[in-house]
Motif scaffolding. Sequence first.
Motif, PDB file in Angstrom:
ATOM      1  N   ALA A 207       0.837  -1.208   0.000  1.00 39.51           N
ATOM      2  CA  ALA A 207       0.000   0.000   0.000  1.00 39.51           C
ATOM      3  C   ALA A 207       0.868   1.253   0.000  1.00 39.51           C
ATOM      4  O   ALA A 207       0.593   2.228  -0.717  1.00 39.51           O
ATOM      5  N   LEU A 208       1.938   1.246   0.786  1.00 46.81           N
ATOM      6  CA  LEU A 208       2.837   2.400   0.839  1.00 46.81           C
ATOM      7  C   LEU A 208       3.538   2.606  -0.498  1.00 46.81           C
ATOM      8  O   LEU A 208       3.730   3.743  -0.949  1.00 46.81           O
ATOM      9  N   ARG A 209       3.915   1.531  -1.161  1.00 45.29           N
ATOM     10  CA  ARG A 209       4.552   1.664  -2.470  1.00 45.29           C
ATOM     11  C   ARG A 209       3.564   2.178  -3.507  1.00 45.29           C
ATOM     12  O   ARG A 209       3.914   3.001  -4.363  1.00 45.29           O
ATOM     13  N   LEU A 210       2.318   1.708  -3.450  1.00 44.47           N
ATOM     14  CA  LEU A 210       1.301   2.206  -4.379  1.00 44.47           C
ATOM     15  C   LEU A 210       1.079   3.706  -4.194  1.00 44.47           C
ATOM     16  O   LEU A 210       0.925   4.452  -5.156  1.00 44.47           O
ATOM     17  N   LEU A 211       1.074   4.144  -2.931  1.00 41.96           N
ATOM     18  CA  LEU A 211       0.909   5.570  -2.662  1.00 41.96           C
ATOM     19  C   LEU A 211       2.109   6.352  -3.198  1.00 41.96           C
ATOM     20  O   LEU A 211       1.939   7.413  -3.825  1.00 41.96           O
ATOM     21  N   SER A 212       3.301   5.832  -3.000  1.00 42.34           N
ATOM     22  CA  SER A 212       4.503   6.538  -3.458  1.00 42.34           C
ATOM     23  C   SER A 212       4.564   6.610  -4.984  1.00 42.34           C
ATOM     24  O   SER A 212       5.172   7.525  -5.542  1.00 42.34           O
ATOM     25  N   GLU A 213       3.908   5.655  -5.666  1.00 42.30           N
ATOM     26  CA  GLU A 213       3.880   5.645  -7.125  1.00 42.30           C
ATOM     27  C   GLU A 213       2.711   6.436  -7.697  1.00 42.30           C
ATOM     28  O   GLU A 213       2.558   6.530  -8.920  1.00 42.30           O
ATOM     29  N   GLY A 214       1.861   6.989  -6.820  1.00 46.72           N
ATOM     30  CA  GLY A 214       0.736   7.785  -7.286  1.00 46.72           C
ATOM     31  C   GLY A 214      -0.422   6.971  -7.825  1.00 46.72           C
ATOM     32  O   GLY A 214      -1.252   7.492  -8.588  1.00 46.72           O
ATOM     33  N   ALA A 215      -0.526   5.702  -7.417  1.00 53.24           N
ATOM     34  CA  ALA A 215      -1.606   4.846  -7.925  1.00 53.24           C
ATOM     35  C   ALA A 215      -2.965   5.290  -7.411  1.00 53.24           C
ATOM     36  O   ALA A 215      -3.986   5.139  -8.098  1.00 53.24           O
ATOM     37  N   GLY A 216      -3.006   5.810  -6.200  1.00 56.66           N
ATOM     38  CA  GLY A 216      -4.271   6.247  -5.614  1.00 56.66           C
ATOM     39  C   GLY A 216      -4.020   6.842  -4.247  1.00 56.66           C
ATOM     40  O   GLY A 216      -2.984   6.593  -3.625  1.00 56.66           O
ATOM     41  N   GLU A 217      -4.973   7.630  -3.768  1.00 60.99           N
ATOM     42  CA  GLU A 217      -4.865   8.244  -2.455  1.00 60.99           C
ATOM     43  C   GLU A 217      -5.222   7.227  -1.367  1.00 60.99           C
ATOM     44  O   GLU A 217      -5.895   6.216  -1.635  1.00 60.99           O
ATOM     45  N   PRO A 218      -4.801   7.466  -0.115  1.00 61.02           N
ATOM     46  CA  PRO A 218      -5.074   6.502   0.957  1.00 61.02           C
ATOM     47  C   PRO A 218      -6.538   6.092   1.075  1.00 61.02           C
ATOM     48  O   PRO A 218      -6.838   4.902   1.233  1.00 61.02           O
ATOM     49  N   ALA A 219      -7.472   7.056   0.975  1.00 60.94           N
ATOM     50  CA  ALA A 219      -8.885   6.711   1.137  1.00 60.94           C
ATOM     51  C   ALA A 219      -9.353   5.758   0.046  1.00 60.94           C
ATOM     52  O   ALA A 219     -10.176   4.862   0.296  1.00 60.94           O
ATOM     53  N   THR A 220      -8.843   5.930  -1.158  1.00 62.35           N
ATOM     54  CA  THR A 220      -9.244   5.061  -2.276  1.00 62.35           C
ATOM     55  C   THR A 220      -8.631   3.676  -2.130  1.00 62.35           C
ATOM     56  O   THR A 220      -9.316   2.654  -2.306  1.00 62.35           O
ATOM     57  N   VAL A 221      -7.348   3.607  -1.819  1.00 62.74           N
ATOM     58  CA  VAL A 221      -6.695   2.312  -1.634  1.00 62.74           C
ATOM     59  C   VAL A 221      -7.355   1.551  -0.483  1.00 62.74           C
ATOM     60  O   VAL A 221      -7.620   0.343  -0.581  1.00 62.74           O
ATOM     61  N   ASP A 222      -7.644   2.246   0.615  1.00 60.89           N
ATOM     62  CA  ASP A 222      -8.309   1.592   1.749  1.00 60.89           C
ATOM     63  C   ASP A 222      -9.680   1.058   1.362  1.00 60.89           C
ATOM     64  O   ASP A 222     -10.062  -0.058   1.744  1.00 60.89           O
ATOM     65  N   ALA A 223     -10.443   1.855   0.607  1.00 69.16           N
ATOM     66  CA  ALA A 223     -11.781   1.424   0.198  1.00 69.16           C
ATOM     67  C   ALA A 223     -11.706   0.184  -0.687  1.00 69.16           C
ATOM     68  O   ALA A 223     -12.536  -0.733  -0.571  1.00 69.16           O
ATOM     69  N   ILE A 224     -10.713   0.108  -1.564  1.00 65.27           N
ATOM     70  CA  ILE A 224     -10.550  -1.058  -2.431  1.00 65.27           C
ATOM     71  C   ILE A 224     -10.207  -2.295  -1.602  1.00 65.27           C
ATOM     72  O   ILE A 224     -10.764  -3.379  -1.807  1.00 65.27           O
ATOM     73  N   LEU A 225      -9.297  -2.152  -0.645  1.00 58.99           N
ATOM     74  CA  LEU A 225      -8.924  -3.281   0.202  1.00 58.99           C
ATOM     75  C   LEU A 225     -10.110  -3.779   1.022  1.00 58.99           C
ATOM     76  O   LEU A 225     -10.290  -4.989   1.192  1.00 58.99           O
ATOM     77  N   ARG A 226     -10.938  -2.859   1.496  1.00 62.84           N
ATOM     78  CA  ARG A 226     -12.107  -3.253   2.300  1.00 62.84           C
ATOM     79  C   ARG A 226     -13.229  -3.797   1.423  1.00 62.84           C
ATOM     80  O   ARG A 226     -13.729  -4.911   1.641  1.00 62.84           O
ATOM     81  N   ASP A 227     -13.652  -2.999   0.453  1.00 67.74           N
ATOM     82  CA  ASP A 227     -14.891  -3.276  -0.269  1.00 67.74           C
ATOM     83  C   ASP A 227     -14.732  -4.306  -1.383  1.00 67.74           C
ATOM     84  O   ASP A 227     -15.703  -4.956  -1.771  1.00 67.74           O
ATOM     85  N   ALA A 228     -13.522  -4.464  -1.897  1.00 68.77           N
ATOM     86  CA  ALA A 228     -13.261  -5.498  -2.903  1.00 68.77           C
ATOM     87  C   ALA A 228     -12.500  -6.666  -2.286  1.00 68.77           C
ATOM     88  O   ALA A 228     -12.832  -7.822  -2.519  1.00 68.77           O
TER      89      ALA A 228
END
Length: 505
Positions: A207-228
């Motif tokens: 998740a930290l690497r995805l954020l550092s690469e600009g893949a998505g903001e924390p709220a979006t990455v968290d929502a994907i991990l939870r909801d998907a």
Amino acid sequence: MSESSALPASVAVGIIGAGAMGSGIAAVAASAGHRVLLHDADARAIERALGRLASEFDRQVEKGRLSAEESSARLARIHAAETIEALAPCGLVIEAIVENLDVKGAVLKRVEAVVGLDAILGTNTSSISVTAIGAHLARPERLVGMHFFNPAQVLPLVEVVSGKVTDPVMAKTIFDTAEAWKKVPVHCVSTPGFIVNRVARPFYGEALRLLSEGAGEPATVDAILRDAGGFRMGAFELMDMIGHDVNYAVTCSVYDGFYQDPRFTPSLLQKELVDAGWLGRKSGRGFYDHTVPAPPAADALPAAAPLQLTIEGDLGCAAALAAMATGAGIVVERIGGSGALRVGGVRVALTDGRTATERAAETGEPFVLFDLALDYASCTRIALAAADQTNSEQLAAVVGFFQRLGKVVSVIDDAPGMVVMRTVAMLANEAADTVQQRIASARDVDLAMRKGVNYPLGPLAWADAIGVRAISTVLENLAAFYGQDRYRLSPLLRRRALANQSLAG
């Protein structure tokens, strides 16, 4: 089934450390009928702990979970031990003090000198080598790691950790005792991070690497991990809850313990938070500002759904999408192929660790990838990533398709492996190495991750559900993309993929 060797309730249990963890373990032992002697270098800490436990038992009585008589009985079993020497009658003494090797070793050495020769010593360390702690003792074979998770009264898992010279009889006694205390114990060998803190590192690290690469903001990455993905919490909100000082320190400890293995490389993003004092909930600020409502995830705008869909070949773990499309009134055509959907002129496929841009370049077609979901039928969100060659209208058609299936859609940047697939693949890889290195059994690794950190599936069972070969392909493609040893394939995973055998079995 072997006969239980659990310590009888008549055996007194000593607890050293009256903080949240120590008092929690005291409550667990007292609930199992043991007389508990609670010691702390600060006598006021014992008084505070007894007050907290009295309030906790009262709340359980109010909620009907405990009778008033049992509440009184449990509290009456817990006694203050003003000195180490007062622990002499104990058959088991568990330390739950500061995470410092020399301090733990010195305290347990004092305990060893006053208890009986048949007493067992336990350490609740979460990261220090049980072997190294035992080196301070005259009888290291009687030392066993007994790692509870906080809060000890609530979380069921106990890692029963054997050092190099721990007597297997002692480890079995502690395992059986934890079971008698209505906990879920797992056996493991002393290694950096044991099971949970080792195997869980990719959940935060990717998740930290995805954020550092600009893949998505924390709220979006968290929502994907939870909801998907079906995780109870996303990585960023969980790090904020744990505290970045604690989470970062554990990552550094595991990283150093494995001689700077790149799989465990700490994140500069998290270090910056620690340096700034943005420790998460306890400081009011981390990845999120906890003084205001959390920001929403980035959801795609509504788009028109296609009227028809072509399915090329076998969709593997995403096969449920075919029936869902039919149920949503979309005309589905099936043809042979390599396992993809075709929405209009756009090819759509489950991520395999390559980017959508790379796959578009290979096929000469617009390409959109979708992420892994725990259950495509019941998940509420799906993540998409579009190739650079794919225009907004083409992406909108794919968004509309998934929205027609009842999913909220989050579009992330074109990161290899996306969010859930990348996370699960790395968790499975680390779990496989833990089994390969004989740290713990496959059963205990999966059980630890479900009971210790509430994963919806054990990583090895999850890899089996997706397909071991598919997980291996994701990791091989990640390794090729980044050119880093971080994504090297576990030997066990590689062998099982070639043999097409289960990891969890």
